[in-house]
Write a protein that holds these residues in place. Sequence first.
Motif, mmCIF file in Angstrom:
data_model
loop_
_atom_site.group_PDB
_atom_site.id
_atom_site.type_symbol
_atom_site.label_atom_id
_atom_site.label_comp_id
_atom_site.label_asym_id
_atom_site.label_seq_id
_atom_site.Cartn_x
_atom_site.Cartn_y
_atom_site.Cartn_z
ATOM 1 N N ASP A 287 1.037 -1.034 0.417
ATOM 2 C CA ASP A 287 -0.106 -0.237 -0.441
ATOM 3 C C ASP A 287 0.754 0.952 0.248
ATOM 4 O OD1 ASP A 287 0.713 -0.183 2.404
ATOM 5 O OD2 ASP A 287 -0.774 -0.527 3.809
ATOM 6 N N GLY A 288 0.147 2.866 -0.098
ATOM 7 C CA GLY A 288 1.085 3.674 0.409
ATOM 8 C C GLY A 288 2.000 4.112 1.292
ATOM 9 N N SER A 289 1.904 3.143 2.131
ATOM 10 C CA SER A 289 2.644 3.457 3.576
ATOM 11 C C SER A 289 4.100 2.392 2.792
ATOM 12 C CB SER A 289 2.214 3.297 5.265
ATOM 13 O OG SER A 289 1.129 4.500 4.890
ATOM 14 N N GLY A 290 3.920 1.068 2.294
ATOM 15 C CA GLY A 290 5.274 0.112 1.910
ATOM 16 C C GLY A 290 4.375 -1.281 2.970
ATOM 17 N N ASN A 291 3.774 -1.063 3.126
ATOM 18 C CA ASN A 291 3.202 -1.903 3.690
ATOM 19 C C ASN A 291 3.133 -3.888 3.401
ATOM 20 O OD1 ASN A 291 3.462 -0.604 6.677
ATOM 21 N ND2 ASN A 291 1.630 0.302 6.437
ATOM 22 N N SER A 292 2.492 -4.342 3.330
ATOM 23 C CA SER A 292 1.468 -5.471 2.043
ATOM 24 C C SER A 292 0.772 -5.340 1.932
ATOM 25 C CB SER A 292 2.861 -6.552 2.478
ATOM 26 O OG SER A 292 2.225 -8.082 1.523
ATOM 27 N N VAL A 293 -0.437 -5.479 0.677
ATOM 28 C CA VAL A 293 -1.788 -5.889 0.764
ATOM 29 C C VAL A 293 -2.547 -6.569 1.636
ATOM 30 C CG1 VAL A 293 -3.427 -5.278 -0.073
ATOM 31 C CG2 VAL A 293 -1.731 -3.763 -0.793
ATOM 32 N N LYS A 294 -1.771 -7.603 1.089
ATOM 33 C CA LYS A 294 -2.327 -9.367 0.800
ATOM 34 C C LYS A 294 -1.505 -10.182 2.130
ATOM 35 C CE LYS A 294 -1.472 -10.572 -3.406
ATOM 36 N NZ LYS A 294 -1.347 -11.560 -4.573
ATOM 37 N N ALA A 295 -0.452 -9.280 2.927
ATOM 38 C CA ALA A 295 -0.418 -10.292 3.913
ATOM 39 C C ALA A 295 -0.986 -8.974 5.374
ATOM 40 C CB ALA A 295 0.985 -9.675 4.250
ATOM 41 N N GLN A 296 -1.319 -8.401 5.476
ATOM 42 C CA GLN A 296 -2.073 -7.072 5.687
ATOM 43 C C GLN A 296 -3.583 -7.818 6.168
ATOM 44 O OE1 GLN A 296 -2.180 -2.396 6.298
ATOM 45 N NE2 GLN A 296 -1.160 -3.131 4.313
ATOM 46 N N LEU A 297 -4.171 -7.937 5.362
ATOM 47 C CA LEU A 297 -5.848 -8.364 4.903
ATOM 48 C C LEU A 297 -5.320 -9.742 5.296
ATOM 49 C CD1 LEU A 297 -6.613 -7.338 0.734
ATOM 50 C CD2 LEU A 297 -7.427 -6.928 3.321
ATOM 51 N N ALA A 298 -4.677 -10.835 5.226
ATOM 52 C CA ALA A 298 -4.701 -12.491 5.302
ATOM 53 C C ALA A 298 -4.490 -12.607 7.622
ATOM 54 C CB ALA A 298 -3.121 -12.792 5.096
ATOM 55 N N ILE A 299 -3.446 -11.952 8.105
ATOM 56 C CA ILE A 299 -3.474 -11.391 9.349
ATOM 57 C C ILE A 299 -4.314 -11.213 9.963
ATOM 58 C CG2 ILE A 299 -2.147 -10.601 11.136
ATOM 59 C CD1 ILE A 299 0.485 -10.603 9.736
ATOM 60 N N LYS A 300 -4.920 -9.713 9.237
ATOM 61 C CA LYS A 300 -6.313 -9.640 9.665
ATOM 62 C C LYS A 300 -7.121 -10.740 10.287
ATOM 63 C CE LYS A 300 -5.659 -5.019 8.518
ATOM 64 N NZ LYS A 300 -6.442 -3.723 7.860
ATOM 65 N N TYR A 301 -7.937 -11.213 8.631
ATOM 66 C CA TYR A 301 -8.490 -12.158 8.564
ATOM 67 C C TYR A 301 -8.209 -12.914 9.792
ATOM 68 C CZ TYR A 301 -11.492 -15.623 6.332
ATOM 69 O OH TYR A 301 -12.735 -16.973 6.418
ATOM 70 N N ILE A 302 -6.916 -13.708 9.903
ATOM 71 C CA ILE A 302 -7.311 -14.853 10.945
ATOM 72 C C ILE A 302 -7.654 -14.637 12.146
ATOM 73 C CG2 ILE A 302 -5.371 -16.250 11.366
ATOM 74 C CD1 ILE A 302 -4.219 -16.296 8.821
ATOM 75 N N MET A 303 -6.595 -12.986 12.340
ATOM 76 C CA MET A 303 -6.927 -12.698 14.065
ATOM 77 C C MET A 303 -8.230 -12.369 14.441
ATOM 78 S SD MET A 303 -4.502 -12.602 15.187
ATOM 79 C CE MET A 303 -4.586 -11.538 17.160
ATOM 80 N N ASN A 304 -8.883 -11.940 13.067
ATOM 81 C CA ASN A 304 -10.947 -11.755 13.502
ATOM 82 C C ASN A 304 -11.746 -12.804 13.574
ATOM 83 O OD1 ASN A 304 -10.535 -8.489 14.225
ATOM 84 N ND2 ASN A 304 -10.810 -8.354 11.918
ATOM 85 N N LYS A 305 -10.969 -13.492 12.682
ATOM 86 C CA LYS A 305 -11.728 -14.980 12.625
ATOM 87 C C LYS A 305 -12.104 -15.665 13.858
ATOM 88 C CE LYS A 305 -14.955 -18.159 10.547
ATOM 89 N NZ LYS A 305 -14.691 -18.578 9.186
ATOM 90 N N LEU A 306 -10.318 -15.904 14.339
ATOM 91 C CA LEU A 306 -10.661 -16.636 15.904
ATOM 92 C C LEU A 306 -11.149 -15.679 16.796
ATOM 93 C CD1 LEU A 306 -7.522 -18.994 14.722
ATOM 94 C CD2 LEU A 306 -9.425 -19.840 14.596
ATOM 95 N N GLY A 307 -10.954 -14.883 16.994
ATOM 96 C CA GLY A 307 -11.628 -13.893 18.034
ATOM 97 C C GLY A 307 -10.353 -13.654 18.568
ATOM 98 N N LEU A 308 -9.065 -12.850 18.577
ATOM 99 C CA LEU A 308 -8.053 -13.411 18.582
ATOM 100 C C LEU A 308 -7.624 -11.634 19.069
ATOM 101 C CD1 LEU A 308 -6.010 -16.472 17.310
ATOM 102 C CD2 LEU A 308 -6.368 -16.428 19.635
ATOM 103 N N ASN A 309 -6.805 -11.303 19.742
ATOM 104 C CA ASN A 309 -6.850 -9.672 20.041
ATOM 105 C C ASN A 309 -5.932 -9.893 21.251
ATOM 106 O OD1 ASN A 309 -6.694 -6.986 20.526
ATOM 107 N ND2 ASN A 309 -8.080 -7.199 19.408
ATOM 108 N N VAL A 310 -5.138 -9.199 21.424
ATOM 109 C CA VAL A 310 -3.456 -9.027 22.017
ATOM 110 C C VAL A 310 -4.412 -8.197 23.536
ATOM 111 C CG1 VAL A 310 -2.535 -6.509 20.985
ATOM 112 C CG2 VAL A 310 -0.967 -8.211 22.791
ATOM 113 N N PHE A 311 -5.658 -7.229 23.403
ATOM 114 C CA PHE A 311 -6.384 -6.720 23.923
ATOM 115 C C PHE A 311 -7.388 -7.646 25.254
ATOM 116 C CE2 PHE A 311 -4.299 -3.604 21.235
ATOM 117 C CZ PHE A 311 -3.106 -2.808 22.209
ATOM 118 N N GLY A 312 -7.110 -8.574 24.684
ATOM 119 C CA GLY A 312 -8.638 -9.719 24.959
ATOM 120 C C GLY A 312 -9.586 -9.939 23.783
#
Length: 314
Positions: A287-312
């Motif tokens: 993306d425009g800030s130098g962060n991988s588009v698909k890597a971000q999408l994939a990791i977000k998907y996995i975290m959200n789907k599993l209901g995982l969050n470092v803040f609880g």
Amino acid sequence: EKHITLAQLKEVAQEAYNQFKSNTDGKNADYIPYLANIDKNLFGISICLLNGQTVEIGDTEYRFGIESVSKVHTAILVLRQYGAQKLLDMIGADATGLPFNSIIAILLENDHPSTPLVNAGAITACSMVQPVGDAKKKWDAIVSNITDLCGSAPQLIDELYKSESATNFNNRSIAWLLKNYNRIYDDPDMSLDLYTRQCSLGITAKQLSVAAATVANKGVNPVTKKEVFEADLSPKITSLISTVGFYEHTGDWLYTSGIPAKTGVGGGVMGVLPGQFGISAFAPPLDGSGNSVKAQLAIKYIMNKLGLNVFGGD
Ligand code: GLN
């Protein structure tokens, strides 16, 4: 704490892979000629659990430029060599809210370069690597620390190193501005060269997930079982990653993904979920800030789907 099984991770990671594989958003880094030419369809997701089991989907054995993800590794080396307090005093642990290559990051705070995870602080970190004054031994220490964290050795991509060395004018300015403010602790050109070389190391998504899992596992590499660093450094490392891992978009990233992670313009992202796992994803278009588009999408998907969050989680 939620117990996540290998089977669950496999299933959700495969879903993420299938869902984002054909996404064509973003473009390869073009300010480093070598990176502009990498196959833009490469895509891999790797997860390493703290018992050493791994999930590998897609191109997880492809060697790509580690780039800014190496800033985490060398920050760890500096922590190992100097301890937590000295890193804070000599570099700092603040968010910059600025792009990775900002020269202004140096001027923001009048006592230090703010964090080892942006270019300015990363060049300072390279200057601190011991033994100061000995480029060869410093390089060996950098590579051997990355090897410990990943459980296997990275390999210099010579063409990337040449490509980057020939075009790193902004980083040269950063190194010398650091010198002007006495915030670099070895020869500026040598420190810059070590930084450029570490960014040019070839690494696989698999290796990065093991490194992330080593941080999540309080310093013990879950695959080799080697104690790489002392347990009390682990939260320091994760806090550095949380604060500035996505540069000016770090807040948005944490808010939407729930996992501290670090990116690189080679297309890699490495995330640490303390006590659970290390995760990495790799896909060259950014993306425009130098962060991988698909890597971000994939990791977000996995975290959200599993209901995982470092803040609880849920
Ligand atoms: N070597 C690159 C640079 O310094 C790393 C940048 C990054 O991955 N964000 O410009």
